[in-house]
Write a protein that holds these residues in place. Structure first.
Motif, PDB file in Angstrom:
ATOM      1  N   GLN A   1       5.155   0.596   0.301  1.00  0.00           N
ATOM      2  CA  GLN A   1       3.954   0.091   0.966  1.00  0.00           C
ATOM      3  C   GLN A   1       2.688   0.801   0.494  1.00  0.00           C
ATOM      4  OE1 GLN A   1       3.685  -2.136   3.861  1.00  0.00           O
ATOM      5  NE2 GLN A   1       5.717  -2.800   3.216  1.00  0.00           N
ATOM      6  N   LEU A   2       2.844   1.969  -0.144  1.00  0.00           N
ATOM      7  CA  LEU A   2       1.697   2.830  -0.409  1.00  0.00           C
ATOM      8  C   LEU A   2       1.140   2.611  -1.807  1.00  0.00           C
ATOM      9  CD1 LEU A   2       3.115   6.132   1.116  1.00  0.00           C
ATOM     10  CD2 LEU A   2       1.592   4.470   2.201  1.00  0.00           C
ATOM     11  N   PRO A   3      -0.201   2.578  -1.944  1.00  0.00           N
ATOM     12  CA  PRO A   3      -0.798   2.494  -3.278  1.00  0.00           C
ATOM     13  C   PRO A   3      -0.382   3.684  -4.134  1.00  0.00           C
ATOM     14  CG  PRO A   3      -2.441   2.075  -1.567  1.00  0.00           C
ATOM     15  CD  PRO A   3      -1.208   2.570  -0.876  1.00  0.00           C
ATOM     16  N   HIS A   4      -0.414   3.500  -5.437  1.00  0.00           N
ATOM     17  CA  HIS A   4      -0.003   4.550  -6.369  1.00  0.00           C
ATOM     18  C   HIS A   4      -0.822   5.822  -6.129  1.00  0.00           C
ATOM     19  CE1 HIS A   4       1.460   6.432 -10.008  1.00  0.00           C
ATOM     20  NE2 HIS A   4       0.208   6.665 -10.386  1.00  0.00           N
ATOM     21  N   GLY A   5      -0.129   6.958  -6.111  1.00  0.00           N
ATOM     22  CA  GLY A   5      -0.803   8.247  -5.979  1.00  0.00           C
ATOM     23  C   GLY A   5      -1.088   8.669  -4.557  1.00  0.00           C
ATOM     24  N   THR A   6      -0.671   7.873  -3.556  1.00  0.00           N
ATOM     25  CA  THR A   6      -0.997   8.211  -2.167  1.00  0.00           C
ATOM     26  C   THR A   6       0.226   8.609  -1.352  1.00  0.00           C
ATOM     27  OG1 THR A   6      -0.774   5.922  -1.384  1.00  0.00           O
ATOM     28  CG2 THR A   6      -2.931   6.591  -2.227  1.00  0.00           C
ATOM     29  N   ARG A   7       1.399   8.716  -1.970  1.00  0.00           N
ATOM     30  CA  ARG A   7       2.601   9.033  -1.199  1.00  0.00           C
ATOM     31  C   ARG A   7       2.539  10.468  -0.686  1.00  0.00           C
ATOM     32  NH1 ARG A   7       7.510   8.517  -5.256  1.00  0.00           N
ATOM     33  NH2 ARG A   7       8.638   9.268  -3.442  1.00  0.00           N
TER      34      ARG A   7
END
Length: 495
Positions: free
Chosen positions: A438-444
């Protein structure tokens, strides 16, 4: 102010000494205010205009009477949370700018005490337009005392009544304490401006509120989302909607779609308010009718006389929806904010714009609050809005509560710990693939903390972020996050 029938109640509230609810019509309230003003004159000599009168009482007829008695005497009412420690209470009153304190004496034979605070002096040049002082918790910065103008209070109360449909036929149950802007402005003054009957329970405990709803059958009810969830938990079955208010006013924290849907199911229209004490609590509002399920954090459009705009934030993930700092300007700004022991004008830029401290995005339907500016995490050069992770945790992990903490990282500058309550550790492990997708790249996040107990809160019903940070640092040893996978740590309690 709308003039109700003199024999019709304008206030139903508990007696501070006995706890017994009393119904006061307009004449009875006026007489109580006059008697209270006489009592203040008798107890404290040489009152100077502009002096702040601290009122440390829970919601009660006496607390209401003291606010209006202060105005009659040319004083500024300053409601405060009561404390059992008298020394601490005096110190809190002095630090908030008060020179006179009203409170209940300790012990079984309690009485109303009104005293001059030692070693305190009124401000040298008080503004005659000061109508109310509120001591803030510091959600828009550090805690302080905000002096609101009479002009702004009157205009705000009228605008609020128009937005929510408050009128002379309304029975308006207010759950916020009077020392909160939601109690004294959104509650007390809006009710009197509209002519509604104000229902003022002594405390916002679920059992007490449920009893007041059943007994007085309010047409309107104002409460923060946590209070509304607690109330909804006490209503079930085919008769759940009986006596339930047709109009709900909420705000103070992000309003979730699940709450709106549950309120709609009981036949309520929902009005969401967004504001801060510095703006007399009036910035944005949205009326959410059945059939429209808004995104979490939806707050609608500005109040009349208020403008808002978004100041873009650089360094966002390209896959995330764009957001920025929310700025506001307009008529209801504070008359003064106490800094360094002195009342000073509200800090704005040269064009009058005030930084609310929130991040927001603009949509065709209105503004959506996505988080606090101070909650933005800069991870590996990418600005990450905490609300992105919180929303994903609620949707995918089915978290009842979720909080983001920024932790120091030698490799990334800052790393992220996501703290959730609701799902078990095993459920999070089985759902983590869907969650991360569900998370945009780089935001995990670097860590997932699963709490078996509800997340700790302060006395103002806000998350105890400082306490959780200390415990989180001890749990995960920042800087040691795995380069792959999502480390999951369980915690039983936060003490």
């Amino acid at each position: 102010m709308t003039e109700p029938s003199s024999s019709r109640p304008v206030l139903i509230a508990a007696d501070a000494l006995t706890g017994t609810p009393s119904a006061l019509d307009q004449n009875a309230l006026r007489e109580l205010v006059r008697a209270t003003a006489d009592l203040v004159r008798t107890r404290v000599r040489d009152l100077k205009p502009g002096t702040a009168l601290a009122i440390a009482l829970r919601n009660s007829v006496q607390a209401v009477a003291l606010q209006f008695a202060a105005e009659e005497l040319g004083l500024v009412p300053l409601p405060l949370a009561p404390r059992s420690d008298h020394t601490a209470l005096r110190a809190a009153a002095r630090s908030s700018g008060a020179t006179v304190l009203a409170h209940l004496s300790p012990g079984p034979a309690a009485r109303l005490e009104i005293e001059k605070l030692p070693d305190s002096e009124p401000f040298a040049e008080p503004d005659p337009d000061w109508g109310l002082a509120i001591s803030t918790s510091g959600s828009t910065g550090s805690g302080t005392t905000v002096f609101l103008s009479r002009t702004a209070l009157v205009r705000n109360a009228r605008a609020f009544a128009d937005r929510t449909g408050l009128g002379a036929e309304a029975r308006y149950l207010v759950t916020a304490p009077l020392w909160h802007v939601g109690g004294s402005v959104v509650g007390l003054r809006a009710a009197l401006a509209s002519g509604a009957v104000l229902l003022l329970p002594p405390e916002a405990k679920p059992g007490i509120l449920a009893e007041w709803v059943d007994r007085y059958r309010p047409t309107h009810l104002a409460g923060v989302p946590t209070v509304l969830f607690d109330l909804l938990g006490k209503r079930s079955g085919p008769s759940a909607a009986d006596g339930w208010p047709g109009q709900i006013i909420t705000g103070g924290m992000a309003v979730e779609g699940t709450l709106v849907g549950a309120l709609h199911a009981l036949g309520s229209r929902v009005t969401v308010l967004y504001g801060m004490t510095e703006f007399t609590n009036a910035v944005l509002s949205a009326r959410i009718d059945p059939g429209f399920l808004p995104p979490t954090g939806f707050v609608g459009r500005p109040f009349p006389g208020v403008e808002c705009r978004i100041e873009p934030v650089a360094g966002q993930s390209r896959e995330a929806e764009p957001y920025g700092h929310l700025l506001a300007r307009g008529y209801p700004q504070a008359a003064a904010v106490v800094r360094d022991g002195r009342p000073r004008p509200l800090e704005t830029d040269a064009d009058g714009w005030y930084r609310t401290g929130d991040l927001a995005r603009a949509t065709a339907d209105g503004y959506v609050i996505v988080g606090r500016s101070r909650d933005m995490v800069i991870r590996g050069g990418v600005n990450i809005c905490a609300a992105t992770l919180v929303d994903a945790a609620r949707r995918t992990l089915r978290a009842k509560e979720a909080v983001v903490q920024a932790l120091p990282s030698e490799r990334l500058g800052e790393d992220i710990a996501l703290i959730v309550h609701g799902p078990s550790g095993e459920e999070c492990r089985s759902l983590q693939r869907d969650f991360l997708a569900q998370l945009p790249h780089g935001t995990r996040p670097g860590y997932l903390i699963v709490s078996r107990s509800p997340l700790p809160r302060t006395a103002n019903d806000k998350y105890d972020l400082a306490g959780m940070y200390r415990r989180t640092v001890a749990l995960v040893r920042p800087g040691d996050a795995a380069s792959s996978g999502l480390p999951i740590v369980s915690v039983d309690h936060w003490s």
